[in-house]
Motif scaffolding. Structure first.
Motif, mmCIF file in Angstrom:
data_model
loop_
_atom_site.group_PDB
_atom_site.id
_atom_site.type_symbol
_atom_site.label_atom_id
_atom_site.label_comp_id
_atom_site.label_asym_id
_atom_site.label_seq_id
_atom_site.Cartn_x
_atom_site.Cartn_y
_atom_site.Cartn_z
ATOM 1 N N LYS A 1 0.859 -1.305 -0.001
ATOM 2 C CA LYS A 1 -0.068 0.041 -0.047
ATOM 3 C C LYS A 1 0.738 1.262 0.075
ATOM 4 O O LYS A 1 0.359 2.417 0.013
ATOM 5 N N VAL A 2 2.218 0.999 -0.149
ATOM 6 C CA VAL A 2 3.170 2.405 -0.027
ATOM 7 C C VAL A 2 3.008 3.224 -1.240
ATOM 8 O O VAL A 2 2.852 2.716 -2.492
ATOM 9 N N ILE A 3 2.623 4.357 -1.310
ATOM 10 C CA ILE A 3 2.680 5.361 -2.076
ATOM 11 C C ILE A 3 3.135 6.661 -1.472
ATOM 12 O O ILE A 3 3.655 7.026 -0.496
ATOM 13 N N THR A 4 3.354 7.960 -2.460
ATOM 14 C CA THR A 4 3.927 9.007 -1.962
ATOM 15 C C THR A 4 2.886 9.757 -1.386
ATOM 16 O O THR A 4 1.725 9.589 -1.283
ATOM 17 N N ALA A 5 3.453 10.754 -0.626
ATOM 18 C CA ALA A 5 2.542 11.818 0.050
ATOM 19 C C ALA A 5 1.561 12.507 -0.730
ATOM 20 O O ALA A 5 0.251 12.814 -0.510
ATOM 21 N N ASP A 6 2.183 13.206 -2.000
ATOM 22 C CA ASP A 6 1.351 13.790 -2.983
ATOM 23 C C ASP A 6 0.102 12.697 -3.389
ATOM 24 O O ASP A 6 -0.936 13.427 -3.744
ATOM 25 N N GLU A 7 0.483 11.706 -3.804
ATOM 26 C CA GLU A 7 -0.335 10.520 -4.124
ATOM 27 C C GLU A 7 -1.670 10.296 -3.011
ATOM 28 O O GLU A 7 -2.636 10.120 -3.593
ATOM 29 N N ALA A 8 -1.020 10.293 -1.950
ATOM 30 C CA ALA A 8 -2.085 10.177 -0.740
ATOM 31 C C ALA A 8 -3.227 11.021 -0.606
ATOM 32 O O ALA A 8 -4.308 10.833 -0.216
ATOM 33 N N VAL A 9 -2.794 12.257 -1.025
ATOM 34 C CA VAL A 9 -3.871 13.573 -0.752
ATOM 35 C C VAL A 9 -4.431 13.733 -1.934
ATOM 36 O O VAL A 9 -5.423 14.631 -1.972
ATOM 37 N N ALA A 10 -4.322 12.968 -3.195
ATOM 38 C CA ALA A 10 -4.863 13.311 -4.479
ATOM 39 C C ALA A 10 -6.108 13.409 -4.385
ATOM 40 O O ALA A 10 -6.983 14.330 -5.312
ATOM 41 N N GLY A 11 -7.075 12.714 -3.708
ATOM 42 C CA GLY A 11 -8.419 12.497 -3.713
ATOM 43 C C GLY A 11 -8.935 13.440 -2.879
ATOM 44 O O GLY A 11 -10.177 13.584 -2.795
ATOM 45 N N VAL A 12 -8.115 14.267 -2.059
ATOM 46 C CA VAL A 12 -8.752 15.372 -1.070
ATOM 47 C C VAL A 12 -9.476 16.380 -1.968
ATOM 48 O O VAL A 12 -8.830 16.902 -2.715
ATOM 49 N N LYS A 13 -10.862 16.887 -1.764
ATOM 50 C CA LYS A 13 -11.283 17.838 -2.537
ATOM 51 C C LYS A 13 -11.625 18.933 -1.778
ATOM 52 O O LYS A 13 -11.818 18.840 -0.396
ATOM 53 N N ASP A 14 -11.780 20.194 -2.116
ATOM 54 C CA ASP A 14 -12.279 21.388 -1.272
ATOM 55 C C ASP A 14 -13.579 20.892 -0.590
ATOM 56 O O ASP A 14 -14.399 20.329 -1.201
ATOM 57 N N GLY A 15 -14.006 21.435 0.572
ATOM 58 C CA GLY A 15 -14.939 21.075 1.166
ATOM 59 C C GLY A 15 -14.937 19.799 1.901
ATOM 60 O O GLY A 15 -16.294 19.557 2.774
ATOM 61 N N MET A 16 -14.270 18.808 1.800
ATOM 62 C CA MET A 16 -14.139 17.565 2.611
ATOM 63 C C MET A 16 -14.015 17.922 4.127
ATOM 64 O O MET A 16 -13.475 18.855 4.633
ATOM 65 N N THR A 17 -14.318 16.702 4.723
ATOM 66 C CA THR A 17 -13.904 16.451 6.148
ATOM 67 C C THR A 17 -12.806 15.638 6.364
ATOM 68 O O THR A 17 -12.894 14.599 5.956
ATOM 69 N N ILE A 18 -11.937 16.025 7.138
ATOM 70 C CA ILE A 18 -10.739 15.291 7.507
ATOM 71 C C ILE A 18 -10.342 15.142 9.018
ATOM 72 O O ILE A 18 -10.702 15.966 9.732
ATOM 73 N N MET A 19 -9.915 14.190 9.154
ATOM 74 C CA MET A 19 -9.456 13.691 10.809
ATOM 75 C C MET A 19 -7.927 13.771 10.673
ATOM 76 O O MET A 19 -7.372 13.442 9.709
#
Length: 240
Positions: free
Chosen positions: A4-22
């Motif tokens: 499951k190892v990917i880069t940090a930028d790949e890991a946040v690629a799906g985060v969109k404006d207005g989302m809820t994150i922990m």
């Protein structure tokens, strides 16, 4: 074998404006710094952030070497947050400045209640019962997501019913993690990382040390990799 190892930028690629994150951690201790840096690079806006606090701002003595922002403080520094749900908000001056100028709102939740609401989402529970908040505005005001509050009487005792708190993404930090996502967090870096892993649609773990699957005693791990979607290596050593 799953990797499951990917880069940090790949890991946040799906985060969109207005989302809820922990975001795991406590005033930066145990926060996944490389994932916060990746979110800053991505430049997402209007986030709702769930965490214990607002992290640390640039220049605060507790930051240690370099005194750069830590944890959620990095997102606040770049005005990426519209709403924060937390239990401790008095340390980071950026948070209070943005609240004062009307660009940010916050919901305070007692620390134990916050952890239990997140745990309820993690374990698929319908909610939790607590006496904390009875006789205060918490009993009648809507919760952090605008849901009506309820009270329940059990064996003659009154409790406040608190609903689960779920996110689109959970960003956690590990001291040691394997390529499948089994992980553990050392000492104070455990803060919220264990309970958040599983309380979101997508869970990302940034690890200080990455090991091969089966190379260490599995009893070391506190969280199973089945709760984790992505693993990012290169998290800096605990500095606070």
């Amino acid at each position: 074998m799953i990797n499951k190892v990917i880069t940090a930028d790949e890991a946040v690629a799906g985060v969109k404006d207005g989302m809820t994150i922990m975001v795991g951690g406590f005033l930066g201790t145990g926060s996944p710094e490389i994932l916060m840096d990746a979110l800053v690079r991505k430049g997402v806006k209007h986030l709702t952030v769930i965490g214990n606090d607002g992290g640390l701002a640039e220049g605060q003595p507790a930051n240690g070497p370099g005194k750069t922002p830590r944890g959620i403080g990095k997102l606040l520094e770049h005005h990426m947050v519209d709403h924060i749900i937390a239990s401790h908000l008095g340390v980071n001056p950026r948070l209070n400045e943005q609240f004062a100028d009307g660009t940010l709102t916050y919901t305070l939740v007692p620390q134990g209640t916050l952890a239990e609401k997140i745990r309820a989402a993690n374990y698929g529970l319908g909610g939790v019962l607590t006496p904390t908040g009875l006789g205060t505005p918490m009993e009648t005001e809507k919760d952090e997501l605008g849901r009506e509050k309820k009270t329940v009487v059990i064996d003659g005792k009154k409790f406040l019913f608190e609903r689960p708190l779920h996110a689109d993404y959970a960003f956690c930090r590990a001291s040691l993690c394997d390529r499948f996502g089994n992980f553990m967090s050392a000492k104070a870096t455990k803060n919220y990382n264990y309970v958040m892993a599983g309380a979101a649609d997508h869970v990302v773990v940034a690890t200080e040390k990455l090991v091969e699957i089966g190379s260490v005693d599995p009893d070391i791990f506190a969280v199973s990799g089945v709760m984790v979607n992505d693993v990012v290596e290169g998290e800096p050593k605990w500095q606070i």
